[in-house]
Design an enzyme around this catalytic site. Sequence first.
Site, PDB file in Angstrom:
ATOM      1  N   THR A   4      37.513  40.719  54.914  1.00 45.29           N
ATOM      2  CA  THR A   4      38.140  39.820  53.933  1.00 45.29           C
ATOM      3  C   THR A   4      38.983  38.794  54.674  1.00 45.29           C
ATOM      4  O   THR A   4      39.372  39.019  55.821  1.00 45.29           O
ATOM      5  CB  THR A   4      39.058  40.616  52.981  1.00 45.29           C
ATOM      6  OG1 THR A   4      40.053  41.253  53.792  1.00 45.29           O
ATOM      7  CG2 THR A   4      38.292  41.656  52.197  1.00 45.29           C
ATOM      8  N   GLU A   9      34.326  41.604  48.712  1.00 43.78           N
ATOM      9  CA  GLU A   9      34.106  42.980  48.242  1.00 43.78           C
ATOM     10  C   GLU A   9      32.959  43.075  47.239  1.00 43.78           C
ATOM     11  O   GLU A   9      32.517  44.161  46.890  1.00 43.78           O
ATOM     12  CB  GLU A   9      35.375  43.511  47.560  1.00 43.78           C
ATOM     13  CG  GLU A   9      36.529  43.813  48.500  1.00 43.78           C
ATOM     14  CD  GLU A   9      37.431  42.607  48.748  1.00 43.78           C
ATOM     15  OE1 GLU A   9      36.963  41.454  48.588  1.00 43.78           O
ATOM     16  OE2 GLU A   9      38.595  42.820  49.118  1.00 43.78           O
ATOM     17  N   LYS A  67      56.939  37.078  38.420  1.00 43.23           N
ATOM     18  CA  LYS A  67      57.344  38.085  37.432  1.00 43.23           C
ATOM     19  C   LYS A  67      58.794  37.849  37.041  1.00 43.23           C
ATOM     20  O   LYS A  67      59.712  38.292  37.711  1.00 43.23           O
ATOM     21  CB  LYS A  67      57.118  39.481  37.997  1.00 43.23           C
ATOM     22  CG  LYS A  67      55.651  39.728  38.311  1.00 43.23           C
ATOM     23  CD  LYS A  67      55.390  41.045  39.007  1.00 43.23           C
ATOM     24  CE  LYS A  67      53.941  41.141  39.435  1.00 43.23           C
ATOM     25  NZ  LYS A  67      53.667  40.599  40.789  1.00 43.23           N
ATOM     26  N   TRP A  88      54.871  37.668  32.948  1.00 47.30           N
ATOM     27  CA  TRP A  88      54.135  36.998  34.007  1.00 47.30           C
ATOM     28  C   TRP A  88      54.047  35.484  33.785  1.00 47.30           C
ATOM     29  O   TRP A  88      53.726  35.043  32.681  1.00 47.30           O
ATOM     30  CB  TRP A  88      52.709  37.543  34.092  1.00 47.30           C
ATOM     31  CG  TRP A  88      52.612  38.902  34.719  1.00 47.30           C
ATOM     32  CD1 TRP A  88      53.643  39.703  35.126  1.00 47.30           C
ATOM     33  CD2 TRP A  88      51.413  39.623  35.011  1.00 47.30           C
ATOM     34  NE1 TRP A  88      53.169  40.882  35.642  1.00 47.30           N
ATOM     35  CE2 TRP A  88      51.794  40.856  35.581  1.00 47.30           C
ATOM     36  CE3 TRP A  88      50.060  39.366  34.841  1.00 47.30           C
ATOM     37  CZ2 TRP A  88      50.867  41.823  35.987  1.00 47.30           C
ATOM     38  CZ3 TRP A  88      49.125  40.326  35.240  1.00 47.30           C
ATOM     39  CH2 TRP A  88      49.531  41.540  35.814  1.00 47.30           C
TER      40      TRP A  88
HETATM   41  P1  AMP Z   1      36.848  35.800  49.639  1.00 48.77           P
HETATM   42  O1  AMP Z   1      36.740  37.280  49.664  1.00 48.77           O
HETATM   43  O2  AMP Z   1      37.381  35.207  50.890  1.00 48.77           O
HETATM   44  O3  AMP Z   1      35.556  35.176  49.222  1.00 48.77           O
HETATM   45  O4  AMP Z   1      37.926  35.414  48.539  1.00 48.77           O
HETATM   46  C1  AMP Z   1      37.789  35.883  47.222  1.00 48.77           C
HETATM   47  C2  AMP Z   1      38.838  35.258  46.350  1.00 48.77           C
HETATM   48  O5  AMP Z   1      38.635  33.844  46.284  1.00 48.77           O
HETATM   49  C3  AMP Z   1      38.767  35.714  44.923  1.00 48.77           C
HETATM   50  O6  AMP Z   1      39.426  36.942  44.738  1.00 48.77           O
HETATM   51  C4  AMP Z   1      39.442  34.574  44.186  1.00 48.77           C
HETATM   52  O7  AMP Z   1      40.841  34.703  44.213  1.00 48.77           O
HETATM   53  C5  AMP Z   1      39.034  33.377  45.005  1.00 48.77           C
HETATM   54  N1  AMP Z   1      37.893  32.701  44.361  1.00 48.77           N
HETATM   55  C6  AMP Z   1      36.583  32.839  44.610  1.00 48.77           C
HETATM   56  N2  AMP Z   1      35.839  32.048  43.812  1.00 48.77           N
HETATM   57  C7  AMP Z   1      36.703  31.386  43.028  1.00 48.77           C
HETATM   58  C8  AMP Z   1      36.556  30.425  41.981  1.00 48.77           C
HETATM   59  N3  AMP Z   1      35.370  29.972  41.603  1.00 48.77           N
HETATM   60  N4  AMP Z   1      37.689  29.981  41.387  1.00 48.77           N
HETATM   61  C9  AMP Z   1      38.908  30.421  41.756  1.00 48.77           C
HETATM   62  N5  AMP Z   1      39.105  31.310  42.741  1.00 48.77           N
HETATM   63  C10 AMP Z   1      38.028  31.804  43.361  1.00 48.77           C
END
Ligand code: AMP
Length: 542
Positions: free
Chosen positions: A185, A331, A440, A445
Amino acid sequence: MRGLMQEHPLLVSSLLEHAAKHHAGAKVVSVDAAGAVTRGTWRDVAHDAKRLAQALARRGVGPGERIATLAWNTRAHLAAYYGISGMGAVLHTVNPRLFPDQIAYILQDAEDTHLFVDPSVLPVVTAIADRLPPSLRAVVLMGPVEARPALPVEVLEMEALLAAEDGAYEWPVLDEHEASALCYTSGTTGMPKGVLYSHRSTVLHAMAAIAPDVFAFSARDVVMPVVPMFHVNAWSIPYASAMVGASLVLPGPRLDPASLFKLFEEERVTFSAGVPTIWTMLLQWLRAEPARRFARPPRLVVGGTALPLPVTEGFLKEYGVSIVHAWGMTEISPLGSTNVRKAENADWDDERFLPYSRKQGRPQFGVDFRVRDAEGNEIPHDGVAFGELEVRGHWTAGAYFNRPDDPAFTEDGWFRTGDVVTVDELGSIEIVDRAKDVIKSGGEWISSITLENLVLAHPDVQLAAAIPVHHPKWDERPLLVVVRKPGTDPSPESILSVLEGKIAKWWMPDAVEFVDSLPLTATGKLWKAELKRQFKDYRLPG
Ligand code: AMP
């Protein structure tokens, strides 16, 4: 009574075999760091992948061994994808733009035995030469270099490894539950965590990716992944394109608008996928010259962070290019949802659908959603109430690599995404925040993303972040951190005035601070953890 059908394990190697056998005419075009173009077919990729598998077997690489790559979207990387996973080892893609500390940590955690490196990112490896994991036996150069690096492990050349083999190799019939790839990640909080995909999850995920309401791939497509192959397997494109026998254009590290546009036109690209920044830059570049038009407008998919509406609108109205907004996570392999019209809104025209396309959409088969509030109750589907999104499905992680008992996994089998969302009557989610970033205040929220998006409407605001700061009575209150557009000098009052009437009174930030820049992560996302650290001793006025 059991069914009487054949059973074949779902294997990554079967995707490549299919493309090489049934789509020999589809092309695979690759651009390297120097801009040199290599042309070939899936059959060539299969030949290289098999020779690589032979070479790795000759070096004693065994099942489950982790083999890392630090590379861009190139054909050599594609051959590594299939050669490594296909022979039973685990392809571990690493993002060369991570901080050296994170790269060293990730290699140590994964205990990689070989590291495949694109020559252009060799400095990243020499920078951590003293911190390479003890497990590492060799660094493999994926192309020619001017000077061989001095490293404490053996240095090999991929070309020479391949040249020594004949490609007469049968892919082993593995258990489909065996691991095929490992990806960490992006680690906006704490250290990155490893997600270990299986052959089965990868093939099922590719099958979902090609569906009409996701990527809608066909054998006639020419697919260009701009999303890097080190970022969650380029959203399955290396696998999904082989599954349908689409042609593939691998753009290498040059992702500037001019280079991309040239590939779109010359290679007749029909589909591409990437993060919003890429498409925002391309749109600006196109607009600079009226003559810059797509001969055949491609389809685009965007995800990774929220898509700004003016970009979707500009592409559609000015260039006839439609963009699908997708949401996903490392994930979840990563595809979780897409925002594509369904029965209830099939007849919405573009004017009506455009503002709706800011939402992240609905899950495809194989992904299930549940959204719960702070008390653990499922929220109503009214587009207003929000809670944390939880996911389960065939390509959702069940645990992190090397980290048993992570609290991200619930006892009843769901993965807690950390994304805070609303769900509307059509079942479409909209991300309103990350769980760790919501502010918070007095137990209620406040969505930091909502504040940021509204403030961006101020003509003098270039970037904005809303973060919590300590408050003696309310626990947390919002602070707005703003980067001004060059040459402007707005007052805090004028910034806050754009929020008036658009949010509940108690959401109003308590203060505005101006800064020259905001910290970003290696994947280009706002690094809120770092910003919060910078403002951790901040005292609200009065
Ligand atoms: P990653 O694991 O690096 O791909 O990051 C995943 C995170 O990116 C997600 O949990 C979201 O918070 C953010 N994310 C992915 N796609 C989007 C989207 N279309 N709009 C807003 N946030 C997104």
